[in-house]
Design an enzyme around this catalytic site. Structure first.
Site, PDB file in Angstrom:
ATOM      1  N   GLU A   1      -0.757  14.950  13.686  1.00 34.54           N
ATOM      2  CA  GLU A   1       0.347  15.716  13.060  1.00 34.54           C
ATOM      3  C   GLU A   1       1.426  16.061  14.108  1.00 34.54           C
ATOM      4  O   GLU A   1       1.082  16.504  15.269  1.00 34.54           O
ATOM      5  CB  GLU A   1      -0.254  17.003  12.426  1.00 34.54           C
ATOM      6  CG  GLU A   1       0.473  17.331  11.106  1.00 34.54           C
ATOM      7  CD  GLU A   1       0.404  16.378   9.894  1.00 34.54           C
ATOM      8  OE1 GLU A   1       1.116  15.642   9.866  1.00 34.54           O
ATOM      9  OE2 GLU A   1      -0.619  16.486   9.433  1.00 34.54           O
TER      10      GLU A   1
ATOM     11  N   SER B 134      16.984  11.065 -13.784  1.00 35.86           N
ATOM     12  CA  SER B 134      15.595  11.475 -13.482  1.00 35.86           C
ATOM     13  C   SER B 134      14.767  11.820 -14.908  1.00 35.86           C
ATOM     14  O   SER B 134      15.338  12.506 -15.550  1.00 35.86           O
ATOM     15  CB  SER B 134      15.367  12.578 -12.416  1.00 35.86           C
ATOM     16  OG  SER B 134      14.228  13.304 -12.650  1.00 35.86           O
TER      17      SER B 134
ATOM     18  N   GLY C 142       4.081  19.474   0.729  1.00 33.90           N
ATOM     19  CA  GLY C 142       3.593  18.845   2.013  1.00 33.90           C
ATOM     20  C   GLY C 142       2.969  17.458   1.710  1.00 33.90           C
ATOM     21  O   GLY C 142       2.360  16.813   2.746  1.00 33.90           O
ATOM     22  N   LEU C 143       3.142  16.678   0.552  1.00 35.60           N
ATOM     23  CA  LEU C 143       2.623  15.408   0.163  1.00 35.60           C
ATOM     24  C   LEU C 143       3.636  14.190   0.171  1.00 35.60           C
ATOM     25  O   LEU C 143       3.265  13.444  -0.309  1.00 35.60           O
ATOM     26  CB  LEU C 143       1.759  15.314  -1.247  1.00 35.60           C
ATOM     27  CG  LEU C 143       0.686  16.642  -1.026  1.00 35.60           C
ATOM     28  CD1 LEU C 143       0.091  16.740  -2.500  1.00 35.60           C
ATOM     29  CD2 LEU C 143      -0.201  16.196   0.004  1.00 35.60           C
TER      30      LEU C 143
ATOM     31  N   GLU D 292      17.076   9.948   5.359  1.00 37.44           N
ATOM     32  CA  GLU D 292      16.768  11.324   5.271  1.00 37.44           C
ATOM     33  C   GLU D 292      17.382  11.958   6.491  1.00 37.44           C
ATOM     34  O   GLU D 292      17.549  13.223   6.253  1.00 37.44           O
ATOM     35  CB  GLU D 292      15.075  11.349   5.444  1.00 37.44           C
ATOM     36  CG  GLU D 292      14.761  12.943   4.927  1.00 37.44           C
ATOM     37  CD  GLU D 292      13.388  13.141   4.534  1.00 37.44           C
ATOM     38  OE1 GLU D 292      12.827  11.920   3.896  1.00 37.44           O
ATOM     39  OE2 GLU D 292      13.063  14.024   4.660  1.00 37.44           O
TER      40      GLU D 292
ATOM     41  N   ASP E 137       5.860   9.397   7.340  1.00 35.76           N
ATOM     42  CA  ASP E 137       5.939   9.484   5.735  1.00 35.76           C
ATOM     43  C   ASP E 137       6.335   8.440   5.035  1.00 35.76           C
ATOM     44  O   ASP E 137       5.732   7.591   4.276  1.00 35.76           O
ATOM     45  CB  ASP E 137       6.687  10.830   5.395  1.00 35.76           C
ATOM     46  CG  ASP E 137       6.002  11.836   5.875  1.00 35.76           C
ATOM     47  OD1 ASP E 137       4.915  11.896   6.794  1.00 35.76           O
ATOM     48  OD2 ASP E 137       6.978  12.949   6.117  1.00 35.76           O
TER      49      ASP E 137
ATOM     50  N   TYR F  15      10.832  23.111  12.236  1.00 36.70           N
ATOM     51  CA  TYR F  15      10.408  21.659  12.551  1.00 36.70           C
ATOM     52  C   TYR F  15      11.418  21.103  13.765  1.00 36.70           C
ATOM     53  O   TYR F  15      11.197  20.726  14.625  1.00 36.70           O
ATOM     54  CB  TYR F  15      10.821  20.851  11.292  1.00 36.70           C
ATOM     55  CG  TYR F  15      10.268  19.604  11.427  1.00 36.70           C
ATOM     56  CD1 TYR F  15       8.908  19.122  11.230  1.00 36.70           C
ATOM     57  CD2 TYR F  15      11.192  18.541  11.785  1.00 36.70           C
ATOM     58  CE1 TYR F  15       8.300  17.712  11.299  1.00 36.70           C
ATOM     59  CE2 TYR F  15      10.912  17.237  11.849  1.00 36.70           C
ATOM     60  CZ  TYR F  15       9.487  16.859  11.590  1.00 36.70           C
ATOM     61  OH  TYR F  15       9.082  15.370  11.582  1.00 36.70           O
TER      62      TYR F  15
HETATM   63  C1  GLA Z   1       7.085  15.966   8.297  1.00 39.94           C
HETATM   64  C2  GLA Z   1       7.598  14.794   8.619  1.00 39.94           C
HETATM   65  C3  GLA Z   1       6.923  13.689   9.481  1.00 39.94           C
HETATM   66  C4  GLA Z   1       5.936  14.209  10.439  1.00 39.94           C
HETATM   67  C5  GLA Z   1       5.458  15.447   9.795  1.00 39.94           C
HETATM   68  C6  GLA Z   1       4.404  16.241  10.902  1.00 39.94           C
HETATM   69  O1  GLA Z   1       5.777  15.381   7.157  1.00 39.94           O
HETATM   70  O2  GLA Z   1       8.339  14.134   7.762  1.00 39.94           O
HETATM   71  O3  GLA Z   1       7.819  12.785   9.952  1.00 39.94           O
HETATM   72  O4  GLA Z   1       6.752  14.628  11.718  1.00 39.94           O
HETATM   73  O5  GLA Z   1       6.145  16.644   9.321  1.00 39.94           O
HETATM   74  O6  GLA Z   1       3.228  15.317  11.423  1.00 39.94           O
END
Ligand code: GLA
Length: 379
Positions: free
Chosen positions: A31, A65, A118-119, A154, A166, A218
């Protein structure tokens, strides 16, 4: 006729030429190191987003959508540039922009990845659109290039400073496997992740706490990493060892040192997790999940009370290991548990949340699933 097919017809009055799907993800371990040239070990979940599309004869892009049936966004191709205001559709428009699309389109999105958990619902949306466009317009991009283009959408169009994990896993994952991804060159290897036949389950706990990568936390973590790399004259965290980092401690601020310690130890935990999985040593895997959580909580400081309670309550109920996943500051945690203890673990987490005065969490489970694919083409 599939669900999205029907909605496309209801909305635009004719059938789509192509339907693609792309999944959300859970990161098993690794992570906050994708943007430090690290290794990550995510897998695709079964929840996915569908994108149905057709080429239009003019230069209009219409997007709708299934979740917001009464609204069609119409934009001229020439106006699709960073800075164009909008809502969720910016994720799709960003991909159209990043892929250099020259044709008008009708696009219908049907998203089934839980939002804000967070998915990676955003990566699922981007990758479903990118996969559909790649085939519909015969663009011929390989999966690595698609990952870079969707990340660019993004980063530069939507304005979220995410890494590459992701999008890569949403595009590249194989059912039954976690994806060991080298975030420097996007080479990858499938690692069997067969929890079910080992009597285990991966419980996903959505804390329902706020999760957004645009709040600044972040970006500040990324800046700390950039600063460490510059001060220590290395290309990335990947080139650091714990010994080298400790020897250079005086060159860094206290915060930079602990951020870097997370990155260095997390990269090594990913390799250990692969070894543990290959040896089917799930006890060891659980310990690594716990160590990852502690490092994210204490050194990287991206956890939050809800995530810590979810992790602690899972472990108290007998989980082999548990940790927060994704960007943090809310979102989901995972717990590796014996399948027979699912109900007890859920109760333990629910009552811990209640005692702490938190909103009730949501629970999911998912087997490692297939990455992006074309569902239907050429009508
Ligand atoms: C988010 C970001 C990813 C990664 C995670 C942490 O999901 O989109 O690129 O940095 O956080 O691991």
């Amino acid at each position: 006729m599939s669900h999205i097919d029907r909605i496309f017809v209801d909305t635009f009055g004719y059938s789509p030429e192509i339907i693609a799907a792309a999944p959300g993800r859970v990161n098993l371990i690794g992570e906050h190191i994708d943007y430090s040239d690290g290794y990550v070990l995510p897998f695709a979940i079964s929840d996915r987003t569908f994108a149905a599309m057709s080429i239009r004869p003019d230069r209009l892009v219409r997007i709708a959508s299934a979740q917001r049936r009464n609204k069609i966004v119409t934009v001229n191709l020439d106006d699709i540039k960073p800075g164009l205001k909008g809502e969720w559709e910016r994720y799709a428009l960003g991909v159209i922009w990043a892929m250099g699309v020259k044709e008008g389109l009708d696009v219908m999105i049907d998203g089934h990845v839980p939002l804000g958990a967070g998915l990676s619902s955003s990566a699922a949306l981007e990758c479903s659109v990118a996969t559909a466009l790649n085939h519909l317009l015969s663009l011929g991009f390989d999966l690595q290039t698609l990952a870079r283009l969707t990340q660019k959408a993004e980063n530069d169009y939507v304005g979220v400073p995410c890494g590459i994990m992701d999008q890569s896993v949403s595009l590249m994952a194989q059912a039954g496997f976690a994806l060991l991804l080298d975030c420097r060159d996007l080479t990858s290897r499938n690692v069997s992740f067969d929890v079910a036949s080992n009597g285990l389950e991966l419980l996903i706990i959505d804390t329902q706490a706020h999760h957004s990568l645009t709040d600044g936390g972040y970006a500040r973590r990324r800046q700390s990493c950039d600063s460490v790399v510059a001060k220590l004259s290395v290309r990335s965290m990947r080139e650091l060892s714990l010994e080298k980092l400790s020897a250079s401690k005086d060159l860094l601020s206290d915060v930079e040192f602990i951020r870097a310690r997370h990155a260095v130890t997390e990269i090594s935990r990913v390799h250990s997790a692969v070894e543990a999985l290959e040896a089917k040593n799930f006890t060891e895997l659980g310990q690594l999940l716990n160590a990852s959580h502690a490092s994210l909580r204490d050194d990287y400081d991206v956890s939050c009370p809800e995530l810590n309670v979810a992790v602690d309550a899972s472990i108290a109920a007998g989980a082999l290991g548990a940790r927060m996943v994704g960007g943090g500051f809310g979102g989901s945690a995972i717990a590796l548990i014996n399948a027979s203890t699912t109900v007890d673990t859920i109760h333990s987490v629910e009552s811990a949340f209640k005692n702490a005065g938190f909103k009730a969490p949501r629970f999911f489970t998912s087997l490692p699933s297939q990455g992006a694919e074309i569902m239907q083409r050429g009508l």
